[in-house]
Design a protein around this motif. Structure first.
Motif, PDB file in Angstrom:
ATOM      1  N   TYR A  79     -23.553 -22.767 -21.946  1.00 53.99           N
ATOM      2  CA  TYR A  79     -23.905 -23.392 -23.291  1.00 53.99           C
ATOM      3  C   TYR A  79     -24.980 -24.546 -22.693  1.00 53.99           C
ATOM      4  CZ  TYR A  79     -23.858 -26.071 -27.783  1.00 53.99           C
ATOM      5  OH  TYR A  79     -24.326 -26.687 -28.960  1.00 53.99           O
ATOM      6  N   ARG A  96     -28.614 -26.771 -23.278  1.00 55.13           N
ATOM      7  CA  ARG A  96     -29.551 -27.778 -24.103  1.00 55.13           C
ATOM      8  C   ARG A  96     -30.807 -27.045 -24.299  1.00 55.13           C
ATOM      9  NH1 ARG A  96     -31.405 -33.479 -22.479  1.00 55.13           N
ATOM     10  NH2 ARG A  96     -31.588 -34.011 -24.759  1.00 55.13           N
ATOM     11  N   ASN A  97     -31.153 -26.983 -25.755  1.00 52.24           N
ATOM     12  CA  ASN A  97     -32.350 -26.309 -26.161  1.00 52.24           C
ATOM     13  C   ASN A  97     -33.712 -26.957 -25.498  1.00 52.24           C
ATOM     14  OD1 ASN A  97     -33.707 -24.048 -27.255  1.00 52.24           O
ATOM     15  ND2 ASN A  97     -34.340 -25.287 -29.070  1.00 52.24           N
ATOM     16  N   TYR A 143     -34.186 -27.822 -22.593  1.00 52.22           N
ATOM     17  CA  TYR A 143     -34.417 -27.425 -21.052  1.00 52.22           C
ATOM     18  C   TYR A 143     -34.800 -26.097 -21.076  1.00 52.22           C
ATOM     19  CZ  TYR A 143     -31.661 -31.480 -19.486  1.00 52.22           C
ATOM     20  OH  TYR A 143     -30.946 -32.692 -19.325  1.00 52.22           O
ATOM     21  N   ILE A 158     -25.845 -16.515 -22.347  1.00 49.00           N
ATOM     22  CA  ILE A 158     -26.176 -17.819 -22.770  1.00 49.00           C
ATOM     23  C   ILE A 158     -26.265 -18.303 -24.234  1.00 49.00           C
ATOM     24  CG2 ILE A 158     -28.317 -19.441 -22.601  1.00 49.00           C
ATOM     25  CD1 ILE A 158     -29.166 -17.800 -20.100  1.00 49.00           C
ATOM     26  N   HIS A 159     -25.896 -19.604 -24.493  1.00 47.90           N
ATOM     27  CA  HIS A 159     -25.909 -20.150 -25.791  1.00 47.90           C
ATOM     28  C   HIS A 159     -26.834 -21.342 -25.826  1.00 47.90           C
ATOM     29  CE1 HIS A 159     -23.608 -19.071 -29.372  1.00 47.90           C
ATOM     30  NE2 HIS A 159     -22.848 -18.140 -28.678  1.00 47.90           N
ATOM     31  N   ARG A 160     -27.679 -21.272 -26.706  1.00 45.97           N
ATOM     32  CA  ARG A 160     -28.427 -22.513 -26.816  1.00 45.97           C
ATOM     33  C   ARG A 160     -27.861 -23.320 -27.683  1.00 45.97           C
ATOM     34  NH1 ARG A 160     -34.027 -20.446 -29.200  1.00 45.97           N
ATOM     35  NH2 ARG A 160     -32.844 -18.952 -29.982  1.00 45.97           N
ATOM     36  N   GLY A 161     -28.143 -24.596 -27.177  1.00 46.83           N
ATOM     37  CA  GLY A 161     -27.551 -25.896 -28.070  1.00 46.83           C
ATOM     38  C   GLY A 161     -28.547 -26.154 -29.034  1.00 46.83           C
ATOM     39  N   SER A 197     -19.634 -25.505 -31.914  1.00 49.70           N
ATOM     40  CA  SER A 197     -20.873 -24.891 -32.062  1.00 49.70           C
ATOM     41  C   SER A 197     -21.258 -23.751 -31.539  1.00 49.70           C
ATOM     42  CB  SER A 197     -21.893 -26.160 -31.231  1.00 49.70           C
ATOM     43  OG  SER A 197     -23.008 -25.780 -31.109  1.00 49.70           O
ATOM     44  N   GLU A 199     -19.237 -21.106 -31.768  1.00 47.10           N
ATOM     45  CA  GLU A 199     -19.028 -20.185 -32.845  1.00 47.10           C
ATOM     46  C   GLU A 199     -19.687 -20.314 -34.167  1.00 47.10           C
ATOM     47  OE1 GLU A 199     -15.068 -21.182 -33.659  1.00 47.10           O
ATOM     48  OE2 GLU A 199     -14.104 -20.731 -31.720  1.00 47.10           O
TER      49      GLU A 199
END
Lengths: 623, 165
Positions: A253, A255-256, A258, A293-296, A311, A313
């Motif tokens: 997870y 941060r967007n 980055y 990868i999951h973007r915040g 988040s 989910e």
């Protein structure tokens, strides 16, 4: 403690043959800081210049991950000789090639120099900034090209995974982790092995591995750098966790904010998959593991485990009550192991070199009790009012003084040290009298701060502690999810009180009220965000109460920060009448004749500080 | 606010975005990120359509779109200006730069765009390059060791560039 060859900074390539038959190897830093200062432009210029001289077959130019010396970028290391260049620009390139490549002598004016000037060109290990560091997590920084999986493999990459899969049972891996005393590097300091064990034993399938790269603490960028300079170390750590816990699926997870780190990780995952180091039947041991990868989307509270999983989910990231643990009911209500980037990056060296080796670094005794000490190293982002800003990795137990003065090189512009802030918005400030404090989880907590994820912001005499407290509280108001009342309403009221103090509208009673309210919010909030939110207030009150009192009693801001309590003026002795301030003043509040001292009309001045920024003679003073 | 771009929302980008995430509502945040990137905000029509197509209550779409800092409901400027107010930038004057740039551009609240829609100003909580503090990004480009005056110079240049092209 003596450094073994494996973890001495920059030991690697000296004397070794440079791969590919090249005579000279130049590695420019591609980290966000150096890239922001133009390292890619320098690289292009170097390539052009090298080609122009027909030396492409002799000189290799590559990019490396962050070396941590971010304040001096762009940084380049040249081998053989481990020569460190700093502050390079494309204009230096022709001379650099002429001197270093053709004449065989370093370009003196861009070489990192030791203060006081010794006249010699230092090796990495002689530079104070690097010399006191001990690199475990950042062992590959600046040495490998993070985008080349072979570089990682050459340096024992994925050997820990292979060792774990072929010679250890999952229980043995967990036992090794418990014995190592590794504690969560995200801030909580929970023993990693115990967490893995609980997750392994939790009923329910499938299980998940999650890596928390939602580095939300302002002033901290360890996780970004670890991913950007050694992404495979994180993936390997996650795969080992998957094997130990019995999970086949991992998520990062991130941060967007980055983008570079995300791209780096995406490439690493694709490469590892291609090499069969992720995917099905890894090392023919019947172990499958995938990572995605999951973007915040920008929410500090998503660093909290249950909020992060909400988040992931696809829901708003609101924490839930802590009595339901995510190791048992996490992502999609399944047992989920969540660790921070740095924690995972610590795992491969522990498996390869053993718990005993790991416990030889750090403080305390973890043989009986995993909470009994802090083992290994910690990466800090050393920033703020310090000479060498950057990323440092130090053994647990080093003193703050060594970090700030020996590694950081002290406070610039001859200013006086005031405090160092650790632990982000959940942490606190540590004053000068505690500078000899050994840095570990328990010591920092004892003095009212915390380890946190590793932000270390140095402050000097021009930083107002009330303003710093207000800064963090305002940050947390913006990030509070609003679910529970103490955090949602309490922080707003704390901010009102702090504003009153900063505006000179408070009395003694305000400070008492502030203290009471802070303790209430601390006791009654639902999650750790609210529970630790008042820490910046409580710790500044603990160590800098006199500053609060000056605001309240004398209506004075000793550091010269709080706008309502200060006035700007120009020192006629220093002013040369260059008119720069007058030309830049948005209010036209500055007047004076050319080459004669200027003055500020107090009634027009809005205290924006632009005049002070532009004055080349430090003639603008604040009372 | 008047609803702009209604027709545009119904053309392919949104479908493409939904297909990219397999129309799986657990990827709603990812989809909204792509929408934000494409339209520079979350248009109401896009939110409505995501709600219908993914069978997610509209209030949840808006809950998410207003919960996370990465989303805005009003359009950002062509050149968004983000002033870092992370701790390292704060102690080096980042918050002051934010205040000054907002005042000079006539932007009253964070996230708002200038009248000509060229610029918008907002703060961002740490870009993770604290060695460069104070940091401002203009249209995604990082400017380190900056100041109010330097930032306003960049703004002037971009404005001239936009007017001449």
């Amino acid at each position: 403690m003596s450094a073994t060859p494996h973890d001495t900074v920059g030991r690697d390539t000296t004397g070794d043959a440079i791969p590919g038959g090249y005579r000279i190897h130049m590695m420019l830093c591609a980290g966000t800081d150096c890239a922001g200062r133009g390292s890619y432009r320098v690289k292009e210029a170097l390539e052009r210049e090298i080609t122009r001289h027909g030396l492409s077959h002799e000189v290799a130019i590559g990019m490396s991950g962050c070396r941590g010396h971010c304040g001096q970028g762009p940084v380049m290391v040249v081998n053989p000789g481990e020569i460190v260049y700093q502050g390079l620009s494309e204009h230096d390139v022709p001379r650099l090639v002429q001197e270093h490549v053709l004449q065989g002598r370093p370009l003196q004016e861009r070489v990192h120099t030791l203060p006081p000037q010794t006249g010699t060109v230092p090796l990495i290990s002689e530079i104070g900034f690097f010399g006191k560091q001990r690199l475990l997590v950042l062992r590959n920084r600046g040495i490998i090209d993070p985008e080349v999986i072979d570089d990682y493999i050459v340096r024992d990459g994925y050997r820990a995974l292979s060792t774990a899969l072929s010679t250890m049972t999952p229980e043995e891996v967990i036992q090794e982790l418990i014995a190592s005393g590794l504690r969560g590097r995200g801030g909580g300091g929970f023993p990693t092995g115990i967490k893995w064990k609980t997750c392994r034993e939790a009923p329910g399938h499938p299980k998940y591995i999650v890596c928390n790269a939602d580095e939300g603490d302002p002033g901290a960028y360890m996780d970004r750098t670890i991913i950007e300079c050694d992404p495979h170390a994180v993936l390997e750590g996650m795969a080992i966790a998957g094997y130990a816990i019995g999970a086949r699926k991992g998520y990062v997870y991130i941060r967007n904010e980055y983008p570079l780190a995300r791209e780096c990780l995406e490439k690493a995952i694709a490469d590892a998959r291609e090499y069969g180091l992720l995917g099905e039947n890894i090392f023919d041991r019947g172990f499958d593991f995938e990572v995605s990868i999951h973007r915040g989307a920008g929410a500090f509270v998503c660093g909290e485990s249950s909020a992060l999983m909400a988040s992931m989910e696809g829901r708003p990231g609101e924490p839930r009550a802590k009595y339901i643990h995510t190791v048992e009911h996490g992502l999609w209500d399944r047992p989920t192991n969540l660790n921070n980037v740095e924690t995972y990056a610590n795992v491969p060296p522990i498996i390869l070199r053993g718990a005993q080796w790991f416990t030889s670094i750090g403080t305390g005794d973890v043989s009986e009790n995993p909470w009994g000490g802090s083992k290994g190293t910690k990466v800090f982002s050393l920033v703020g009012k310090v000479h060498n800003t950057g990323l440092v990795e130090v053994p647990m137990g080093i003193t703050l003084r060594e970090i700030v003065f020996d590694i950081g090189g002290g406070i610039p512009k001859g200013k006086k040290f005031k405090a160092v802030q650790t632990g982000g918005p959940s942490g606190g400030v540590i004053p000068e009298e505690l500078l000899d404090l050994p840095v570990d989880f328990d010591q920092l907590t004892r003095v009212g701060s915390m380890m946190g994820s590793g932000g270390m912001i140095v402050m000097d005499e021009t930083d107002c502690m009330v303003d710093i407290a207000r800064y963090f509280i305002d940050f947390l108001i913006g990030e509070s999810c609003g679910k529970c009342l103490p955090c949602r309403e309490g922080l707003t009221q704390i901010s009102t009180l702090l504003n009153d103090i900063c505006n000179g509208e408070a009395d003694e009673h305000t400070i008492t009220l502030l203290e009471e309210l802070s303790n209430t919010v601390k006791e009654c909030s639902l999650c750790a965000l609210g529970g630790s939110a008042p820490n910046p207030v409580l710790s500044t009150l603990r160590y800098f109460r006199d500053e609060y009192e000056a605001h309240v009693r004398e209506k004075r801001c000793p550091a010269g920060v709080c706008k309502a309590l200060i006035t700007y003026s120009i020192d006629p002795a220093r002013c040369t009448g260059c008119t720069l301030c007058a030309r830049n003043c948005p209010q036209d509040a500055i007047s004076g004749e050319n080459k004669k001292p200027h003055s500020i009309a107090v009634d027009l001045c809005i205290k924006c500080g632009i005049c002070r920024d532009v004055c080349p003679h430090d003639a603008v003073i604040v009372h | 606010m008047k609803q702009p771009l209604a027709n545009q929302v119904y053309d392919t980008p949104l479908d493409e975005i939904m297909d990219r995430w397999k129309r799986d509502s657990s990827y709603l945040i990812e989809m909204l990120q792509d929408v934000q990137e494409h339209y520079r905000h979350i248009p109401e029509e896009a939110a409505r359509r995501l709600s219908e197509e993914l069978d997610v209550p509209l209030n949840r779409v808006f809950h998410i779109a207003t919960f996370y800092k990465g989303f805005t409901l009003e359009p950002r400027g062509k050149y968004p200006i983000a002033v870092c107010t992370g701790t390292a930038c704060h102690v080096k004057g980042g918050s002051r730069i934010l205040e000054n740039v907002m005042r000079e551009l006539g932007v009253e609240r964070e996230g708002q765009a200038t009248q000509d829609l060229l610029f918008s100003v907002e703060s961002v909580r740490c870009l993770g390059c604290c060695g460069l503090a104070p940091v401002v990004t203009v249209a995604g480009e990082v400017h380190g060791d900056t100041s109010t005056v330097k930032t306003l110079k960049i703004v002037e240049e971009l404005r001239k560039h936009a007017q001449s092209s």
